[in-house]
Motif scaffolding. Sequence first.
Motif, PDB file in Angstrom:
ATOM      1  N   ALA A  56      -2.083   3.976   5.071  1.00 25.48           N
ATOM      2  CA  ALA A  56      -2.066   2.513   4.962  1.00 25.48           C
ATOM      3  C   ALA A  56      -2.551   1.869   6.260  1.00 25.48           C
ATOM      4  CB  ALA A  56      -0.659   2.026   4.614  1.00 25.48           C
ATOM      5  N   LEU A  94       0.828  -1.209   0.000  1.00 19.51           N
ATOM      6  CA  LEU A  94       0.000   0.000   0.000  1.00 19.51           C
ATOM      7  C   LEU A  94       0.862   1.258   0.000  1.00 19.51           C
ATOM      8  CD1 LEU A  94      -2.772  -1.069   2.557  1.00 19.51           C
ATOM      9  CD2 LEU A  94      -3.137  -0.540   0.148  1.00 19.51           C
ATOM     10  N   THR A  95       1.929   1.258   0.813  1.00 15.96           N
ATOM     11  CA  THR A  95       2.776   2.456   0.898  1.00 15.96           C
ATOM     12  C   THR A  95       3.650   2.635  -0.347  1.00 15.96           C
ATOM     13  OG1 THR A  95       4.436   1.215   2.192  1.00 15.96           O
ATOM     14  CG2 THR A  95       2.846   2.545   3.423  1.00 15.96           C
TER      15      THR A  95
END
Length: 199
Positions: A88, A77-78
Amino acid sequence: MIGYLKGKVKYLAPEYVLLEVGGVGYEVVCSGAAFSRLSGVKTGEDGEVYTYLQVKEDGIALFGFADVQEKSLFLKLTSVQGVGAKMAIAILSSMRPSDVSEAIATADAKRLSGVKGVGKKTAERIILELHGKISADELLGGETAPAVRAAALPAEDDDALEALIGLGFTRQESARAVERAKAKGARTVEEILTAVLKG
């Protein structure tokens, strides 16, 4: 790199967990699953989290996860432009990792944008950049699902938790609120919700 911590749970706050490891207290910003697991541990007893250490110009932060799969999803996600560590963690605190993976795999931007702070464009970018990078193991929940069930709350607590999340509370806030309500003697879902909403 600090990748894992096991130590005494000294303090649980809505924003972080304080773990004492070897005489040193670590403030760990936890995902919903990690927070739920640690909230089931009595103060002074051992708890464990998989961690990610973020070093930035404006400071250092330690993030905690229930298992390796959840940490892996956080890192994915990051890696998306515009998704920072806090966003996130917010996603992983509002949705189960398997639900996040499913939303990405099925291109369900509406589901992702339902998380506070995640706009439609960001949700679409997450899907665009991570679609095809989600493994079947992550989609099925990997280690996360059984881990959460192992530390899971009784059915009525879980129902109350989900109801509070539906009202806009984060998973962390909901877990703490349920814990406080039960400490006051609430037992059924209705009693827990009433106690929480009355404050």
